[in-house]
Write a protein that holds these residues in place. Structure first.
Motif, short mmCIF file in Angstrom:
data_model
loop_
_atom_site.label_atom_id
_atom_site.label_comp_id
_atom_site.label_asym_id
_atom_site.label_seq_id
_atom_site.Cartn_x
_atom_site.Cartn_y
_atom_site.Cartn_z
N GLY A 199 10.47 -0.01 5.88
CA GLY A 199 9.41 -0.44 5.21
C GLY A 199 8.04 -0.27 5.70
O GLY A 199 7.10 0.07 4.82
N ILE A 200 7.88 -0.22 6.89
CA ILE A 200 6.61 0.18 7.69
C ILE A 200 6.31 1.59 7.21
O ILE A 200 5.06 1.78 7.10
N ARG A 201 7.22 2.61 7.39
CA ARG A 201 6.76 3.85 7.25
C ARG A 201 6.45 4.03 5.35
O ARG A 201 5.53 4.80 5.44
N ALA A 202 6.91 3.35 4.63
CA ALA A 202 6.56 3.32 3.36
C ALA A 202 5.14 2.88 3.19
O ALA A 202 4.42 3.48 2.38
N LEU A 203 4.88 1.54 3.80
CA LEU A 203 3.55 1.19 3.89
C LEU A 203 2.43 2.11 4.46
O LEU A 203 1.37 2.26 3.71
N LYS A 204 2.84 2.72 5.31
CA LYS A 204 1.83 3.76 5.89
C LYS A 204 1.65 4.75 5.02
O LYS A 204 0.83 5.52 5.16
N LYS A 205 2.38 5.08 4.04
CA LYS A 205 2.29 6.46 3.18
C LYS A 205 1.61 5.84 2.07
O LYS A 205 1.13 6.65 1.08
N ASP B 204 -8.99 -0.84 -6.72
CA ASP B 204 -8.93 -2.17 -6.92
C ASP B 204 -8.04 -2.88 -5.84
O ASP B 204 -7.77 -4.11 -5.83
N ARG B 205 -8.02 -2.31 -4.70
CA ARG B 205 -7.55 -3.02 -3.45
C ARG B 205 -6.14 -3.11 -3.59
O ARG B 205 -5.60 -3.68 -2.37
N PHE B 206 -5.45 -2.79 -4.51
CA PHE B 206 -3.77 -2.86 -4.25
C PHE B 206 -3.47 -1.28 -3.73
O PHE B 206 -4.17 -0.43 -3.56
N LEU B 207 -2.01 -1.57 -3.14
CA LEU B 207 -1.54 -0.38 -2.47
C LEU B 207 -0.84 0.43 -3.55
O LEU B 207 -0.15 0.03 -4.27
N TYR B 208 -0.91 1.83 -3.54
CA TYR B 208 -0.29 2.85 -4.01
C TYR B 208 0.66 3.67 -3.44
O TYR B 208 0.36 4.19 -2.58
N GLU C 226 9.06 -5.82 -4.77
CA GLU C 226 10.48 -5.60 -5.17
C GLU C 226 10.67 -3.90 -4.51
O GLU C 226 11.76 -3.83 -4.02
N ARG C 227 9.88 -3.07 -4.86
CA ARG C 227 9.89 -1.69 -4.31
C ARG C 227 10.30 -1.78 -2.85
O ARG C 227 11.03 -1.01 -2.38
N LEU C 228 9.44 -2.40 -2.20
CA LEU C 228 9.62 -2.47 -0.80
C LEU C 228 10.68 -3.00 -0.19
O LEU C 228 11.36 -2.32 0.60
N LYS C 229 11.29 -3.97 -0.85
CA LYS C 229 12.51 -4.65 -0.55
C LYS C 229 13.77 -3.65 -0.68
O LYS C 229 14.66 -3.58 -0.09
N SER C 230 13.66 -2.90 -1.91
CA SER C 230 14.67 -1.95 -2.09
C SER C 230 14.58 -0.81 -1.00
O SER C 230 15.94 -0.36 -0.70
#
Length: 381
Positions: free
Chosen positions: A159-165, A171-175, A184-188
């Motif tokens: 999950g952390i690796r995905a966040l770093k990517k 709009d200040r959202f993460l893409y 939901e995507r991160l939990k998957s």
């Protein structure tokens, strides 16, 4: 192995009727998974499992019991005598032939079955905890919990690796890969990583922003930059049944100065617990010292705008075949003993700010404790 209960008389037995797939006491007693209810009893230091034809051969190979009895054999015998052959009838037959008169059962024992057994002259009494020795973990149990923690750490790392990517949008959202990253995507990503190792995730929490203020909110929707993201991951081994439990809080981007102060307070609260947890320590006193620290730092606990904010859950709980089991480190007295395995998870939650929770798992020892959790604590990523 479950130890014999020395205080039981020769006319008494511990009795359970449950599926070990979902009942921790039954899994502890027999050591193998069965999806349907079956009979277990312990009498005069010997353990018995009464199994259907479907499960009897597997039980003979895998169950940690002294005797595996055939359910269908008892049912056929009763039918030949013109009697009913349900579980209660089989139990009555089993106990009469062994001159068992008093039954000690767990609190979740089927009520109707208990009443029917009483009608047949058996004394049925609830015994809780049924296996008090479950609180103190053996070396093999500690290893099983450690294995589950390693898998929780693998899931968290994914999950952390995905966040770093991720890219932070205007709009200040993460893409991630061009799409808004959602809980939901991160939990998957986290859950599939653990499932690939043979562990079962259940209700993994990845909540962000104000969702963090409800500590058991599993999280939903898109995740913004610069806001708190709480991971709470508790996989269960499909092989042993033991849980891991791990929480970290991170921010993708920049944390506000107040959020940094909250994070530091929670980390310092954990350190209080690490210093004080040892054999003979009172869980209530440890919990209160953490509350006192938070209050001293200006992070108060109480209702604001009709909902609780601050630190309003326990500092920790026992961990094993149940995700929550005794003892507790909370606002009730509990004396810690060597061999207890407990979480250490203080947290602070405020609307408009989000929340912070950090959770490690420790083994209580005579002189202190040993941390089974290895994953580092970093706020900004």
């Amino acid at each position: 192995m479950v130890q014999p209960h020395k205080r039981l008389s020769k006319h008494s037995a511990i009795v359970m009727v449950a599926a070990s797939e979902g009942d921790a006491n039954m899994l502890y007693a027999t050591g193998f998974f069965v999806p349907d209810p079956f009979i277990f009893f312990q009498h005069r230091g010997r353990k018995y499992a009464v199994m259907s034809d479907l499960e009897i051969d597997r039980a003979k190979k895998q169950a940690h019991v002294d005797h595996v009895l055939s359910l269908s054999s008892y049912q056929k015998r009763l039918r030949r005598l013109g009697r009913n052959a349900g579980f209660t009838d089989v139990l009555a037959s089993l106990f009469r032939e062994r001159k068992i008169r008093a039954l000690l059962v767990p609190a979740n024992f089927p009520t109707q079955m208990a009443d029917l057994l009483r009608d047949r002259g058996f004394a049925v009494r609830i015994k809780e905890p049924l296996f008090p020795e479950r609180e103190k973990k053996r070396g093999d149990e500690i290893k099983s919990i450690s294995d589950s923690l390693r898998v929780a750490e693998l899931g968290l790392e994914a999950g952390i690796r995905a966040l770093k990517k991720t890219r932070i949008g205007r709009d200040r959202f993460l893409y991630l890969n061009g799409n808004r990253l959602t809980s939901e995507r991160l939990k998957s990503i986290v859950n599939t990583t653990m499932m690939a190792e043979g562990w079962v995730p259940s209700h993994t929490i990845i909540a962000s922003g104000n969702q963090c203020c409800d500590p058991h909110n599993e999280g939903s929707g898109p995740i913004k930059a610069d806001s708190s993201i709480i991971f709470d991951i508790f996989p269960r081994s499909q092989k042993t049944g033991y849980f891991g439990d791990l929480s970290r809080t991170v921010v993708r981007g920049r944390a506000s100065e107040r959020l940094k102060a909250v994070y530091q307070a929670v980390e310092d609260g954990q350190e209080i617990a690490f210093r004080l947890i040892r054999e003979g320590a009172d869980g209530q006193e440890i919990h209160q010292k953490i509350l006192d620290l938070f209050e001293y730092r200006g992070f108060r606990t109480g209702k604001t705008a009709g909902r609780m904010q601050g630190f309003f859950h326990g500092t920790g709980h026992g961990l094993g075949l149940d995700i929550h089991e005794p003892p507790r480190i909370a606002q009730i007295r509990a004396t810690l003993q060597a061999g207890h395995v407990v979480t250490v998870e203080p947290g602070l939650y405020y609307l408009g700010l989000g929340g912070v929770r950090l959770e490690d798992v420790v083994v209580v020892t005579e002189k202190g404790n040993r941390n089974l959790t290895h994953y580092p604590k970093v706020l900004e990523i």
